[in-house]
Every structure is written in C-alpha cells, then in structure tokens.
Design a protein around this motif. Structure first.
Motif, PDB file in Angstrom:
ATOM      1  N   ASN A   2      20.799  78.242-113.399  1.00 42.66           N
ATOM      2  CA  ASN A   2      19.673  77.569-112.755  1.00 42.66           C
ATOM      3  C   ASN A   2      19.948  76.079-112.623  1.00 42.66           C
ATOM      4  N   ARG A   3      19.304  75.484-111.633  1.00 37.63           N
ATOM      5  CA  ARG A   3      19.427  74.038-111.459  1.00 37.63           C
ATOM      6  C   ARG A   3      18.719  73.321-112.596  1.00 37.63           C
ATOM      7  N   PRO A   4      19.304  72.215-113.074  1.00 43.09           N
ATOM      8  CA  PRO A   4      18.624  71.441-114.123  1.00 43.09           C
ATOM      9  C   PRO A   4      17.319  70.851-113.586  1.00 43.09           C
ATOM     10  N   LEU A   5      16.355  70.742-114.443  1.00 41.57           N
ATOM     11  CA  LEU A   5      15.060  70.166-114.097  1.00 41.57           C
ATOM     12  C   LEU A   5      14.955  68.739-114.616  1.00 41.57           C
ATOM     13  N   ARG A   6      14.157  67.932-113.935  1.00 42.61           N
ATOM     14  CA  ARG A   6      13.769  66.617-114.462  1.00 42.61           C
ATOM     15  C   ARG A   6      12.443  66.843-115.176  1.00 42.61           C
ATOM     16  N   LEU A  36      15.706  71.298-124.670  1.00 42.78           N
ATOM     17  CA  LEU A  36      15.761  71.214-123.211  1.00 42.78           C
ATOM     18  C   LEU A  36      17.015  70.481-122.742  1.00 42.78           C
ATOM     19  N   MET A  37      17.370  69.410-123.446  1.00 38.96           N
ATOM     20  CA  MET A  37      18.592  68.677-123.104  1.00 38.96           C
ATOM     21  C   MET A  37      19.824  69.558-123.307  1.00 38.96           C
ATOM     22  N   ARG A  39      20.075  72.550-122.847  1.00 39.87           N
ATOM     23  CA  ARG A  39      20.139  73.512-121.733  1.00 39.87           C
ATOM     24  C   ARG A  39      20.464  72.828-120.412  1.00 39.87           C
ATOM     25  N   GLY A  40      20.775  71.530-120.484  1.00 40.25           N
ATOM     26  CA  GLY A  40      21.225  70.807-119.306  1.00 40.25           C
ATOM     27  C   GLY A  40      20.146  70.109-118.503  1.00 40.25           C
ATOM     28  N   HIS A  41      18.921  70.071-119.017  1.00 38.66           N
ATOM     29  CA  HIS A  41      17.843  69.428-118.282  1.00 38.66           C
ATOM     30  C   HIS A  41      17.837  67.920-118.533  1.00 38.66           C
ATOM     31  N   ASP A  42      17.340  67.178-117.544  1.00 34.94           N
ATOM     32  CA  ASP A  42      17.199  65.725-117.624  1.00 34.94           C
ATOM     33  C   ASP A  42      15.817  65.432-118.194  1.00 34.94           C
TER      34      ASP A  42
END
Length: 98
Positions: A2-6, A36-37, A39-42
């Motif tokens: 999945n695309r990372p989320l902000r 969350l970080m 998992r690659g999220h901003d």
C-alpha cells in the motif's frame, strides 16, 4: 504494498511523548506513532515540543504543560484552558492546511 499515508497524530501535551512514560496516553501515542512509522507512513506527532526527537514533532506547546501548570495544583485553571484552546486551534489550522 500500500502507498504510505501522511498521518497527523494529535497527542495530549500534558507530558512529553517520550520514555519513561508518565501514563497510558503517553505510552499509547508513542507506540502508535512508532508502529505507523515502522510501516512506512509519514507521521507528524502534534505534541509537546519536548517529546522524543525521534519523531517529527509539530509542537502544540514548546514544553509539556504540566511543567508550568502542575495538574494537582491548578485543576481547574482558566489560564491553562486558554493556553490549550489556542494550541489545539493553531494545530487544527496547520493540519488542515497541509
């Protein structure tokens, strides 16, 4: 993948979001942001400015408010509520304008 989320994660600024934790809210916010970080999220953590610098912090207040308004001495304290209203109001504008 999945695309990372902000993600804007708003924490309570009574204490810093940092170890050792003062309580459950601080521990929950810390572990949620870290997870969350991982998992690659901003993730931007809206919290007290003296929170763990491993996070991207957008300061609600320069330092946690319990330092200047110890809860056991100032509950309720009209000045504290004014400070918190301004801090959360300003954060709301930053979150929704970014």
């Amino acid at each position: 993948m999945n695309r990372p989320l902000r993600i804007a994660l708003v924490a309570h600024p009574r204490h810093p979001i940092a170890e050792p934790f003062k309580g459950g809210m601080e521990a929950h916010s810390f572990h949620l942001a870290r997870g969350l970080m991982a998992r690659g999220h901003d993730v931007t953590l809206f919290a007290a400015g003296d929170s763990d610098p491993a996070f991207t912090i957008d300061s609600l207040l320069p330092v946690h408010y319990d330092r200047d308004y110890p809860w056991e001495n100032t509950n309720p304290h009209p000045e504290l509520y004014t400070v918190l209203d301004k801090a959360f109001g300003a954060a709301r504008h930053r979150i929704f304008s970014g």
